[in-house]
Write a protein that holds these residues in place. Structure first.
Motif, short mmCIF file in Angstrom:
data_model
loop_
_atom_site.label_atom_id
_atom_site.label_comp_id
_atom_site.label_asym_id
_atom_site.label_seq_id
_atom_site.Cartn_x
_atom_site.Cartn_y
_atom_site.Cartn_z
N PRO A 126 -14.35 44.74 -22.84
CA PRO A 126 -14.75 45.34 -24.12
C PRO A 126 -15.42 46.70 -23.91
O PRO A 126 -16.16 46.90 -22.94
CB PRO A 126 -15.75 44.33 -24.69
CG PRO A 126 -15.40 43.04 -24.02
CD PRO A 126 -14.93 43.41 -22.64
N ARG A 127 -15.15 47.60 -24.84
CA ARG A 127 -15.81 48.91 -24.78
C ARG A 127 -17.23 48.82 -25.30
O ARG A 127 -17.52 47.97 -26.16
CB ARG A 127 -15.04 49.92 -25.64
CG ARG A 127 -13.72 50.37 -25.06
CD ARG A 127 -13.03 51.32 -26.01
NE ARG A 127 -12.63 50.66 -27.24
CZ ARG A 127 -12.01 51.25 -28.25
NH1 ARG A 127 -11.78 52.54 -28.19
NH2 ARG A 127 -11.67 50.58 -29.34
N TYR B 205 -23.89 48.67 -20.45
CA TYR B 205 -23.06 47.65 -21.10
C TYR B 205 -21.65 47.67 -20.50
O TYR B 205 -21.07 46.62 -20.18
CB TYR B 205 -23.00 47.89 -22.60
CG TYR B 205 -22.09 46.94 -23.35
CD1 TYR B 205 -22.57 45.71 -23.80
CD2 TYR B 205 -20.76 47.28 -23.60
CE1 TYR B 205 -21.73 44.84 -24.49
CE2 TYR B 205 -19.93 46.41 -24.28
CZ TYR B 205 -20.41 45.19 -24.73
OH TYR B 205 -19.56 44.33 -25.40
N GLY B 206 -21.10 48.87 -20.36
CA GLY B 206 -19.77 48.99 -19.79
C GLY B 206 -19.70 48.43 -18.38
O GLY B 206 -18.74 47.74 -18.02
N GLN C 212 -9.07 46.86 -16.95
CA GLN C 212 -9.18 48.14 -17.65
C GLN C 212 -10.14 48.00 -18.82
O GLN C 212 -10.31 46.93 -19.38
CB GLN C 212 -7.82 48.62 -18.16
CG GLN C 212 -7.27 47.84 -19.33
CD GLN C 212 -5.97 48.43 -19.86
OE1 GLN C 212 -5.11 48.87 -19.10
NE2 GLN C 212 -5.82 48.44 -21.17
N THR C 213 -10.83 49.08 -19.12
CA THR C 213 -11.66 49.11 -20.32
C THR C 213 -10.74 49.14 -21.53
O THR C 213 -9.74 49.87 -21.54
CB THR C 213 -12.58 50.34 -20.32
OG1 THR C 213 -13.42 50.27 -19.18
CG2 THR C 213 -13.43 50.38 -21.57
N GLU D 178 -31.42 57.53 -23.73
CA GLU D 178 -31.59 56.08 -23.62
C GLU D 178 -30.37 55.33 -24.16
O GLU D 178 -29.89 54.37 -23.55
CB GLU D 178 -32.85 55.63 -24.40
CG GLU D 178 -34.16 56.07 -23.79
CD GLU D 178 -34.50 57.53 -24.10
OE1 GLU D 178 -33.76 58.16 -24.92
OE2 GLU D 178 -35.47 58.04 -23.53
N SER D 179 -29.85 55.77 -25.30
CA SER D 179 -28.71 55.06 -25.89
C SER D 179 -27.47 55.21 -25.02
O SER D 179 -26.69 54.27 -24.86
CB SER D 179 -28.43 55.58 -27.31
OG SER D 179 -28.03 56.94 -27.29
N GLU D 180 -27.29 56.39 -24.43
CA GLU D 180 -26.14 56.58 -23.55
C GLU D 180 -26.29 55.75 -22.28
O GLU D 180 -25.31 55.22 -21.75
CB GLU D 180 -25.98 58.06 -23.22
CG GLU D 180 -25.50 58.90 -24.40
CD GLU D 180 -25.23 60.34 -24.02
OE1 GLU D 180 -25.62 60.75 -22.91
OE2 GLU D 180 -24.60 61.04 -24.84
N ALA D 181 -27.51 55.62 -21.80
CA ALA D 181 -27.76 54.79 -20.62
C ALA D 181 -27.46 53.33 -20.92
O ALA D 181 -26.87 52.61 -20.10
CB ALA D 181 -29.20 54.96 -20.15
N ARG D 182 -27.88 52.87 -22.12
CA ARG D 182 -27.59 51.49 -22.50
C ARG D 182 -26.09 51.26 -22.63
O ARG D 182 -25.58 50.22 -22.22
CB ARG D 182 -28.29 51.16 -23.83
CG ARG D 182 -29.80 50.96 -23.72
CD ARG D 182 -30.35 50.29 -24.96
NE ARG D 182 -30.08 51.07 -26.16
CZ ARG D 182 -30.91 52.00 -26.64
NH1 ARG D 182 -32.05 52.28 -26.01
NH2 ARG D 182 -30.61 52.65 -27.75
#
Length: 289
Positions: free
Chosen positions: A42-43, A63-64, A97-98, A55-59
């Motif tokens: 899942p993306r 997750y990825g 694959q993503t 912070e949101s980009e790090a989360r």
């Protein structure tokens, strides 16, 4: 002998690897197919511009990574199961694959571009895959899959053997017979039962004769082919009964693309609400267009 190559979709839940379980148990003879185990991770949830922070980009990145780690673990578990059942490591490839689109579309796209002989879906894959059979979205998706056979494995039962091929003279049903012959041709221990609804003896024999030719051309000897006929009423119920009583490992049917008007072709135009699609358990359902 032509090498067979199957795409087997994988879930992160080990107990739900029904497609893997079916393949491992079904191909119990020496010459086994090549397998690609496929997982779509899942993306991360999409971030709006106003939500985008360090912070949101790090989360999102974390997750990825977690989803890919789950996928790698699931693929490794599925591969171990196949190796335990006698598959050589050189025959089993893993692919992660993503997710690019939906799970259904990603599976079909991989199936089409990889030139696989069939795509195998387990129970978890089935629930996510139902969108691809919904009439409102399915036409374009299924058109992309071409003639690629789909195997739906809903709780396959260990110990079952042989394939019930449902025929009616339609092109899609003939392709189901041809596909079964391709999979079983050679040293397979499985036999084939050609199953037809109808009372016209001349018609049924014509249909059976054509299917016998297709099976023989794929290397299935005549002594491994039986025939059964039933009255045309209650086709789906009759198939379910025959599959259960005969303890068949797989049931092969044709799916109409629209112009094919055979009995089984009609059953697979439209939504997933067909009794056979929803109710068949113990045996895998092989759908051919």
């Amino acid at each position: 002998m032509v090498e067979k190559h199957l795409l087997v979709t994988v879930s992160e839940q080990e107990k739900m690897l029904y497609g893997v379980h079916f393949v491992a148990n079904f191909f119990g003879w020496e010459i086994k197919p090549r397998i690609t185990l496929f997982y779509t991770a899942p993306r991360p949830p999409a971030l709006w511009d106003e939500e985008r922070t360090v912070e949101s980009e790090a989360r999102s990145e974390e997750y990825g990574k977690q989803m890919k780690a789950k996928g790698r673990k699931a693929l490794a578990s599925a591969k171990r199961q196949l190796l335990r059942f006698g598959f050589e490591e050189s025959l089993v490839e893993t692919k992660l694959q993503t997710r690019k689109f939906s799970k259904a579309v990603d599976i079909l796209q991989e199936g089409a571009k990889g030139h696989y002989d069939a795509v195998i879906l387990g129970r978890r894959g089935l629930s996510r895959f139902e969108e691809a059979f919904d009439e409102s979205v399915s036409r374009a998706v299924l058109d992309k899959s071409g003639d690629l056979p789909l195997w739906i494995c809903r709780r396959p039962e260990t110990g079952r053997k042989n394939v019930l091929v449902c025929v009616d003279g339609s092109e899609s049903a003939n392709r189901a017979a041809d596909h079964a012959g391709f999979i079983l041709g050679g040293e397979s221990p499985h036999s084939v039962t050609l199953f037809m609804a109808g009372s016209d003896k001349n018609e049924t024999e014509t249909v059976f004769s054509k299917c016998r030719e297709l099976l023989a051309a794929n290397g299935v000897p005549p002594e491994k082919v039986e025939t059964r006929t039933i009255d045309s009423g209650g086709v789906a119920k009759s198939i379910l009964k025959e599959a259960g009583e005969g303890r068949f490992a797989a049931v092969a049917v044709g799916r109409s693309g629209g112009a094919d008007k055979g009995i089984f072709g009609k059953m697979f135009t439209g939504s997933v609400s067909t009794p056979l699609f929803k109710a068949l358990e113990g045996a895998a359902l092989w759908i051919c267009r």
